[in-house]
Design a protein around this motif. Structure first.
Motif, short mmCIF file in Angstrom:
data_model
loop_
_atom_site.label_atom_id
_atom_site.label_comp_id
_atom_site.label_asym_id
_atom_site.label_seq_id
_atom_site.Cartn_x
_atom_site.Cartn_y
_atom_site.Cartn_z
N THR A 99 13.12 -24.87 14.74
CA THR A 99 14.34 -25.36 15.35
C THR A 99 14.13 -26.79 15.86
N GLU A 100 12.86 -27.17 16.09
CA GLU A 100 12.54 -28.53 16.52
C GLU A 100 12.80 -29.55 15.40
N GLY A 101 12.97 -29.10 14.14
CA GLY A 101 13.11 -30.02 13.02
C GLY A 101 11.83 -30.81 12.83
N GLY A 137 17.24 -32.69 4.74
CA GLY A 137 16.36 -31.67 5.34
C GLY A 137 16.55 -30.28 4.76
N THR A 138 17.50 -30.12 3.84
CA THR A 138 17.71 -28.80 3.24
C THR A 138 17.10 -28.74 1.84
N SER A 139 16.88 -27.52 1.35
CA SER A 139 16.34 -27.32 0.00
C SER A 139 16.53 -25.85 -0.38
N LEU A 140 16.15 -25.53 -1.61
CA LEU A 140 16.20 -24.13 -2.03
C LEU A 140 14.78 -23.58 -1.97
N MET A 177 12.70 -35.40 -2.94
CA MET A 177 14.13 -35.56 -3.19
C MET A 177 14.40 -36.56 -4.32
N GLY A 178 13.32 -37.09 -4.95
CA GLY A 178 13.49 -38.01 -6.06
C GLY A 178 13.92 -39.41 -5.63
N LYS A 179 13.72 -39.73 -4.32
CA LYS A 179 14.17 -41.03 -3.80
C LYS A 179 13.02 -42.03 -3.71
N VAL A 180 11.79 -41.53 -3.71
CA VAL A 180 10.61 -42.39 -3.60
C VAL A 180 9.78 -42.18 -4.87
N HIS A 181 9.20 -43.27 -5.40
CA HIS A 181 8.40 -43.18 -6.62
C HIS A 181 7.27 -42.14 -6.45
#
Lengths: 360, 360
Positions: free
Chosen positions: A170-172, A132-135, A342-346
């Motif tokens: 804050t609810e995500g 859930g984090t990123s730059l 995130m590079g996890k899914v095609h």
């Protein structure tokens, strides 16, 4: 221009915040990018330098006449250590459309992406990797000419700052409650609503404050002419799944042409889920809900990615969507889009751009 | 608060520009006023200091979300050496209405006028005395909190800078040509049109540039809903004399409640000249002109005072007003108002405030 990029590195790196302390836009990396513009010299003096205050004449036009535009995009670090940017061309192209509307000089899209990659390379340790984090990357232009006549500035600065971020709400990814605004208006056709410029956000603060006091996260804006067509949520475009078809307000000149909005539309088409871009009235949603046909609602934006909407409140009438829970499609869109990012899914669309490859 | 006003005087005074080189808002006096705000301490740290750059974090909210408001008023030096301010309470009261709309903390009106008087006293040598010149005063508030979440700032600066000025338009008191804008919109009811905030001016630059290319000084804005009701000119309210009665758009939430506008209405009533505040369509003006009943048109504002309008252009149809010459009433209003402001004409309204009396 890029050949002359000057890089001055910081001597002592700042301490990085813990992943659970990030919030949104509260912490900034060690470096920033700055470039100057003058009518005589165009864009010049590109430099990466330690993150530091900006020094401006108090008469600088940005303070008085709001000639400023910005963008927001994100960089991700994959499990195998690659750095990925999500559709950066779309952001810089939109920045140029905003520039054009605000009489700000255009940027070279490819050169801008190149310096962005260089800046990310310098501060790559700052890209957080927890789920859930990123730059978050914030490019912006400000008018710097010190003069009080109302006219486009002769001088500007283009700046890029970067912030390691967690969830925007804050609810995500839990559903947010949204207040439908009936008094205040964000923008109108012919105005600057489709530009990413400071004034649009200033105009929305009052309504947002009132909504917060009533327990709502954001406001849903209605159009300024008829006060019945749905425009967008504070910092998100908005989608509704009604009877199996997804609907979103068409681009009409007063709402933002969101990069996440565009990506969601492409994903839905890729999945053969019917998607319609059209004018949507607020009455229509309440009617669909009464008939049991309003299945899901969600907002989309760079900051929040996908944010399910669990409740609307329009003129004190509450509308609970999908029992206030995250819908199946919202969840699938969130998982797929963040997975691609995130590079996890095609990535079948070629959206992700490797930031690690820098044209030196 | 005022008891703790700190004053730091400049060591070497700047050279003052010649009266015929002033222009508008290009030169600034030796000193400025600054005061800080934080949620915890309220407004504090009042200081008069040498005119100098502002130092801000690049994430300061003013750059990103446009939370900034401003005012404009003028000081005059009379032949017998008194310093006069024109209705300063009206400006600071309006500043607080703008503050309220933009979620900016309010200012204490009387304390603000007191520090303004102190600042003018320090820089009184800068008040020009040539005909048509004055000291333009620009109070403004900017949001300074370094954070990218869209929410009202926790920190602000209130700043006053001052500029010796000549005529706002190069035309001086000669009639200006105005382009009636049909595509772009400045503001709409429910928006921030009646607040003096940066975003309103940024939104107008594009249309103004196009008008300039066509040879017009400013644009006349139409309403954003029907696109037919007259709102205001770029930086002025607007009046039309039709068949002996003066008409001006009513305050409707999307136009500025101008101090000069208000003063002109009072002057006209004082002279028993009929004045109506009401919705006015652009068609109506052209119709009145065809019937030979459109006698005069003029804009009003602090910068320009009274600016006669000699020509309108709406959808390529030109409308010449009073043969393109300054009308009798426009001239009388200009002479009377500037006479009152310079202390040369009796002020029956108690508008002028002596700035020389400072509560030390």
């Amino acid at each position: 221009m890029l050949q002359s990029l000057k890089i001055e590195l910081i001597k002592t790196k700042k301490q990085k915040p813990a992943a659970d302390q990030l919030g949104f836009g509260n912490h900034f990396t060690d470096h920033m990018f700055i470039m100057d513009y003058s009518v005589d010299n165009g864009w010049h003096n590109s430099r990466i330098m330690p993150y530091q205050p900006i020094v401006l004449d108090p008469a600088a036009k940005v303070f008085h006449y709001g000639q400023t535009i910005f963008e927001g995009l994100k960089a991700y670090k994959t499990d195998d250590g690659r750095i990925l940017l999500f559709r950066p061309q779309k952001n810089i192209q939109r920045m140029n459309r905003s520039n054009e509307r605000l009489s700000v000089p255009e940027l070279d899209v490819e050169l801008t992406i190149d310096v962005l990659k260089q800046l990310i390379a310098v501060d790559q340790d700052w890209i957080p990797t927890a789920p859930g984090t990123s730059l978050y990357i914030r490019p912006f232009v400000i008018a710097t000419q010190p003069a009080l006549g109302v006219a486009p500035s002769t001088h500007y600065q283009f700046i890029i700052i970067m912030s390691p971020v967690g969830a925007y709400y804050t609810e995500g990814v839990n559903p947010v409650k949204i207040f439908v605004e009936s008094e205040y208006v964000r923008s109108v056709k012919g105005g600057v609503g489709e530009a990413k410029t400071a004034g649009n956000y200033a105009a929305g603060l009052k309504a947002q404050e009132i909504a917060k006091e009533k327990g709502y996260s954001q406001v849903l804006w209605l159009d300024g002419v008829h006060r019945k067509y749905i425009e967008e949520v504070g910092s998100m475009n908005v989608f509704f799944k009604i009877n199996g078809t997804v609907h979103t307000p068409m681009l009409n000149g007063s709402i933002l042409d969101g990069v996440t909005r565009n990506s969601i539309i492409q994903l839905l088409k890729h999945w053969n889920i019917p998607i319609e871009e059209r004018p949507i009235t607020i009455e229509e949603l309440y009617e669909a809900s009464r008939k049991g046909e309003l299945e899901e609602a969600f907002g989309t934006g760079t900051a929040a990615v996908i944010s399910p909407i669990g409740e609307l409140n329009w003129q004190e009438e509450k509308l609970i969507i999908n029992g206030g829970l995250t819908g199946e499609l919202s969840k699938k869109l969130y998982d797929t889009l963040t997975g691609i990012q995130m590079g996890k899914v095609h990535d079948p669309f070629g959206w992700m751009v490797e930031a690690s490859i820098v044209h030196a």
